[in-house]
Design a protein around this motif. Structure first.
Motif, PDB file in Angstrom:
ATOM      1  N   TYR A  51       0.835  -1.200   0.000  1.00 32.02           N
ATOM      2  CA  TYR A  51       0.000   0.000   0.000  1.00 32.02           C
ATOM      3  C   TYR A  51       0.872   1.254   0.000  1.00 32.02           C
ATOM      4  CZ  TYR A  51      -3.462  -3.440   1.553  1.00 32.02           C
ATOM      5  OH  TYR A  51      -4.278  -4.533   1.657  1.00 32.02           O
ATOM      6  N   SER A  52       0.364   2.301  -0.614  1.00 32.40           N
ATOM      7  CA  SER A  52       1.097   3.566  -0.628  1.00 32.40           C
ATOM      8  C   SER A  52       0.905   4.301   0.692  1.00 32.40           C
ATOM      9  CB  SER A  52       0.604   4.446  -1.782  1.00 32.40           C
ATOM     10  OG  SER A  52      -0.736   4.879  -1.537  1.00 32.40           O
ATOM     11  N   GLU A  53       1.767   5.271   0.919  1.00 30.76           N
ATOM     12  CA  GLU A  53       1.659   6.096   2.124  1.00 30.76           C
ATOM     13  C   GLU A  53       0.324   6.830   2.143  1.00 30.76           C
ATOM     14  OE1 GLU A  53       4.218   9.566   4.492  1.00 30.76           O
ATOM     15  OE2 GLU A  53       5.002   8.616   2.672  1.00 30.76           O
ATOM     16  N   GLU A  54      -0.117   7.271   0.976  1.00 31.63           N
ATOM     17  CA  GLU A  54      -1.383   8.008   0.890  1.00 31.63           C
ATOM     18  C   GLU A  54      -2.570   7.099   1.247  1.00 31.63           C
ATOM     19  OE1 GLU A  54       0.991   8.022  -1.419  1.00 31.63           O
ATOM     20  OE2 GLU A  54       1.736  10.057  -1.036  1.00 31.63           O
ATOM     21  N   GLU A  55      -2.527   5.850   0.790  1.00 30.80           N
ATOM     22  CA  GLU A  55      -3.610   4.912   1.092  1.00 30.80           C
ATOM     23  C   GLU A  55      -3.718   4.660   2.596  1.00 30.80           C
ATOM     24  OE1 GLU A  55      -4.232   1.792  -2.514  1.00 30.80           O
ATOM     25  OE2 GLU A  55      -2.223   1.803  -1.641  1.00 30.80           O
ATOM     26  N   ILE A  56      -2.578   4.514   3.240  1.00 31.24           N
ATOM     27  CA  ILE A  56      -2.573   4.246   4.680  1.00 31.24           C
ATOM     28  C   ILE A  56      -3.034   5.474   5.454  1.00 31.24           C
ATOM     29  CG2 ILE A  56      -1.099   3.677   6.654  1.00 31.24           C
ATOM     30  CD1 ILE A  56       0.566   1.962   4.696  1.00 31.24           C
ATOM     31  N   GLN A  57      -2.579   6.648   5.035  1.00 25.21           N
ATOM     32  CA  GLN A  57      -3.019   7.880   5.693  1.00 25.21           C
ATOM     33  C   GLN A  57      -4.529   8.038   5.582  1.00 25.21           C
ATOM     34  OE1 GLN A  57      -0.843  11.177   4.075  1.00 25.21           O
ATOM     35  NE2 GLN A  57       1.111  10.541   4.949  1.00 25.21           N
ATOM     36  N   GLU A  58      -5.060   7.788   4.400  1.00 26.75           N
ATOM     37  CA  GLU A  58      -6.503   7.931   4.195  1.00 26.75           C
ATOM     38  C   GLU A  58      -7.272   6.920   5.037  1.00 26.75           C
ATOM     39  OE1 GLU A  58      -9.818   7.810   0.569  1.00 26.75           O
ATOM     40  OE2 GLU A  58      -7.663   7.741   0.125  1.00 26.75           O
ATOM     41  N   ALA A  59      -6.784   5.671   5.092  1.00 26.72           N
ATOM     42  CA  ALA A  59      -7.472   4.636   5.874  1.00 26.72           C
ATOM     43  C   ALA A  59      -7.438   4.942   7.366  1.00 26.72           C
ATOM     44  CB  ALA A  59      -6.838   3.278   5.601  1.00 26.72           C
ATOM     45  N   SER A  60      -6.406   5.645   7.826  1.00 25.17           N
ATOM     46  CA  SER A  60      -6.295   5.951   9.261  1.00 25.17           C
ATOM     47  C   SER A  60      -7.412   6.856   9.752  1.00 25.17           C
ATOM     48  CB  SER A  60      -4.943   6.614   9.553  1.00 25.17           C
ATOM     49  OG  SER A  60      -4.909   7.966   9.091  1.00 25.17           O
ATOM     50  N   GLY A  61      -7.958   7.677   8.852  1.00 26.31           N
ATOM     51  CA  GLY A  61      -9.013   8.598   9.249  1.00 26.31           C
ATOM     52  C   GLY A  61      -8.518   9.820   9.998  1.00 26.31           C
ATOM     53  N   VAL A  62      -7.200   9.965  10.123  1.00 30.59           N
ATOM     54  CA  VAL A  62      -6.631  11.108  10.842  1.00 30.59           C
ATOM     55  C   VAL A  62      -6.408  12.245   9.849  1.00 30.59           C
ATOM     56  CG1 VAL A  62      -4.703  11.953  12.230  1.00 30.59           C
ATOM     57  CG2 VAL A  62      -5.504   9.595  12.501  1.00 30.59           C
ATOM     58  N   GLU A  63      -6.923  13.411  10.162  1.00 35.68           N
ATOM     59  CA  GLU A  63      -6.775  14.575   9.302  1.00 35.68           C
ATOM     60  C   GLU A  63      -5.752  15.537   9.885  1.00 35.68           C
ATOM     61  OE1 GLU A  63     -10.580  16.311   8.796  1.00 35.68           O
ATOM     62  OE2 GLU A  63     -11.420  14.604   7.677  1.00 35.68           O
ATOM     63  N   LEU A  64      -5.060  16.226   9.023  1.00 32.98           N
ATOM     64  CA  LEU A  64      -4.134  17.257   9.494  1.00 32.98           C
ATOM     65  C   LEU A  64      -4.918  18.304  10.280  1.00 32.98           C
ATOM     66  CD1 LEU A  64      -1.854  17.787   6.339  1.00 32.98           C
ATOM     67  CD2 LEU A  64      -1.433  16.354   8.346  1.00 32.98           C
ATOM     68  N   GLY A  65      -4.356  18.696  11.390  1.00 28.89           N
ATOM     69  CA  GLY A  65      -5.046  19.633  12.267  1.00 28.89           C
ATOM     70  C   GLY A  65      -5.739  18.951  13.428  1.00 28.89           C
ATOM     71  N   SER A  66      -5.847  17.606  13.365  1.00 31.79           N
ATOM     72  CA  SER A  66      -6.446  16.874  14.488  1.00 31.79           C
ATOM     73  C   SER A  66      -5.547  16.996  15.710  1.00 31.79           C
ATOM     74  CB  SER A  66      -6.614  15.398  14.120  1.00 31.79           C
ATOM     75  OG  SER A  66      -7.430  15.234  12.987  1.00 31.79           O
ATOM     76  N   ASN A  67      -6.156  16.855  16.865  1.00 26.95           N
ATOM     77  CA  ASN A  67      -5.376  16.944  18.088  1.00 26.95           C
ATOM     78  C   ASN A  67      -4.537  15.682  18.267  1.00 26.95           C
ATOM     79  OD1 ASN A  67      -5.128  16.473  21.254  1.00 26.95           O
ATOM     80  ND2 ASN A  67      -5.248  18.664  20.853  1.00 26.95           N
ATOM     81  N   LEU A  68      -3.245  15.870  18.488  1.00 24.81           N
ATOM     82  CA  LEU A  68      -2.310  14.752  18.561  1.00 24.81           C
ATOM     83  C   LEU A  68      -2.564  13.865  19.771  1.00 24.81           C
ATOM     84  CD1 LEU A  68       0.188  13.638  17.052  1.00 24.81           C
ATOM     85  CD2 LEU A  68       1.612  15.007  18.585  1.00 24.81           C
ATOM     86  N   TYR A  69      -3.019  14.456  20.869  1.00 21.67           N
ATOM     87  CA  TYR A  69      -3.192  13.691  22.101  1.00 21.67           C
ATOM     88  C   TYR A  69      -4.612  13.173  22.302  1.00 21.67           C
ATOM     89  CZ  TYR A  69       1.443  14.273  23.995  1.00 21.67           C
ATOM     90  OH  TYR A  69       2.792  14.185  24.194  1.00 21.67           O
ATOM     91  N   LEU A  70      -5.566  13.794  21.667  1.00 22.10           N
ATOM     92  CA  LEU A  70      -6.944  13.376  21.886  1.00 22.10           C
ATOM     93  C   LEU A  70      -7.395  12.281  20.914  1.00 22.10           C
ATOM     94  CD1 LEU A  70      -8.722  16.777  22.660  1.00 22.10           C
ATOM     95  CD2 LEU A  70      -7.727  15.114  24.251  1.00 22.10           C
ATOM     96  N   LEU A  71      -6.593  12.012  19.855  1.00 24.45           N
ATOM     97  CA  LEU A  71      -6.996  10.956  18.929  1.00 24.45           C
ATOM     98  C   LEU A  71      -6.813   9.590  19.576  1.00 24.45           C
ATOM     99  CD1 LEU A  71      -4.288   9.413  17.534  1.00 24.45           C
ATOM    100  CD2 LEU A  71      -4.111  11.607  16.407  1.00 24.45           C
ATOM    101  N   ASN A  72      -7.693   8.660  19.212  1.00 21.19           N
ATOM    102  CA  ASN A  72      -7.690   7.310  19.773  1.00 21.19           C
ATOM    103  C   ASN A  72      -6.845   6.404  18.885  1.00 21.19           C
ATOM    104  OD1 ASN A  72      -8.428   4.566  20.434  1.00 21.19           O
ATOM    105  ND2 ASN A  72     -10.222   5.383  21.508  1.00 21.19           N
TER     106      ASN A  72
END
Length: 255
Positions: A51-72
Motif C-alpha cells: 500500500y502507498s503512504e497516501e492509502e494508509i493515511q486515508e485509511a487511518s481517518g486522521v486529518e491534518l489539524g487533528s489533536n495529537l493527544y486526543l486521537l484514539n
C-alpha cells in the motif's frame, strides 16, 4: 471558644476551595494547551510495501489539524486493518510536537485456498486478505483437503465444522513457514489425510508431519537435512517427519 472553632473550620473550608480551584485551573490550562498547540501537522508512514503512504493515511481517518493527544490510537489501528487487509500489525506513535508516526507490518506471500470457483488468499496469521480468480491460484502455495466456512475478505480463516481439528495445525504451520522465510519454497499444504498433514516442498518433496506438531522445529530439521548434502540435488520423494518414526526418513521416488 465556639467562635474560634467555627472560624478555623471556615478557614479550612476556604483553603480547600482555593486548592480545588487551583487544581481545576491547572487541568483546564493543560487541556487548553494540548488542544491549541499539539495538532497533527505531519503523518509519517513506515514499513509499507503493497500500500502507498497516501492509502494508509486515508485509511487511518486522521486529518491534518487533528489533536495529537486526543486521537484514539486503537481506532486508528482498527480502521487501517479493516480497510487494508494485507497489513498484519500497526504501531501508532506520537512524535512531538506535531507528527503522528504509523509503522505498519505487512504479511508475506499468502497461500491460496480454492473454493467454489474462487481463490481465497490467506495470510500467515490466518486472515483472508483477498479474493482472486481461480485462474490466478497457481501463483501461490495451495491449501487443499479442507473447506472454508463463509469466507470474507478481512476476516479470520474459519474451516467448516468437519475440519475444525485441522484448523489450529494449519494456522500454526502457516506461521512457522512464514517465520522461517520459506513461503516461496512451499508449494502447498494438504489436509486430506486425517492421520497426518502433507506439505509439498520445492517441487521435489512431500513432507509428512503430525497434526499439532512443533512445526518450527520440524522446518529447521527439514532445512538442515537438505543443506547437509545427505540428499542429492536430483532426489525427489516423501520425507517423513512424524514423531512416531523416531527419525527422518526419505521414501525416494523411482523415475
Amino acid at each position: 471558644m465556639a467562635r474560634r472553632k467555627h472560624s478555623k473550620r471556615r478557614r479550612r473550608g476556604v483553603g480547600f476551595f482555593y486548592k480545588l480551584l487551583s487544581v481545576l485551573l491547572i487541568c483546564a490550562a493543560i487541556i487548553l494547551a494540548l488542544t491549541l498547540f499539539f495538532r497533527v501537522d505531519a503523518i509519517v508512514v513506515t514499513g509499507q510495501q503493497r500500500y502507498s503512504e497516501e492509502e494508509i493515511q486515508e485509511a487511518s481517518g486522521v486529518e491534518l489539524g487533528s489533536n495529537l493527544y486526543l486521537l484514539n490510537k486503537y481506532d486508528v489501528v482498527q480502521r487501517i486493518i479493516s480497510q487494508l487487509p494485507y497489513i498484519e500489525s500497526i504501531r501508532v506513535n506520537r512524535k512531538l510536537p506535531d507528527t503522528l508516526v504509523i509503522d505498519v507490518r505487512e504479511g508475506g506471500r499468502p497461500f491460496v485456498l480454492v473454493q467454489d470457483g474462487a481463490g481465497w488468499l490467506i495470510s500467515s496469521s490466518g486472515k483472508i486478505v483477498e479474493q482472486i480468480p481461480e485462474s490466478e491460484a497457481g501463483n501461490y502455495g495451495r491449501i487443499s483437503g479442507c473447506q472454508l466456512l463463509a469466507p470474507s475478505v478481512g476476516e479470520p480463516l474459519a474451516l467448516a465444522t468437519e475440519y475444525a481439528t485441522q484448523e489450529s495445525s494449519l494456522l500454526s504451520l502457516l506461521k512457522a513457514i512464514t517465520d522461517a522465510g520459506l513461503t516461496e519454497e512451499v508449494d502447498g499444504v494438504r489436509l486430506d489425510d486425517l492421520s497426518y498433514l502433507k506439505m509439498d516442498y520445492m517441487d521435489r518433496f512431500t513432507v509428512r508431519m503430525d497434526y499439532g506438531a512443533d512445526y518450527e522445529w520440524g522446518l529447521k530439521i527439514l532445512v538442515g537435512i537438505l543443506e547437509s548434502g545427505k540428499i542429492q540435488s536430483n532426489m525427489t520423494g516423501t520425507l517423513d517427519l512424524r514423531v512416531e518414526n523416531d527419525r527422518v526418513s526419505l521414501i525416494q521416488n523411482v523415475r
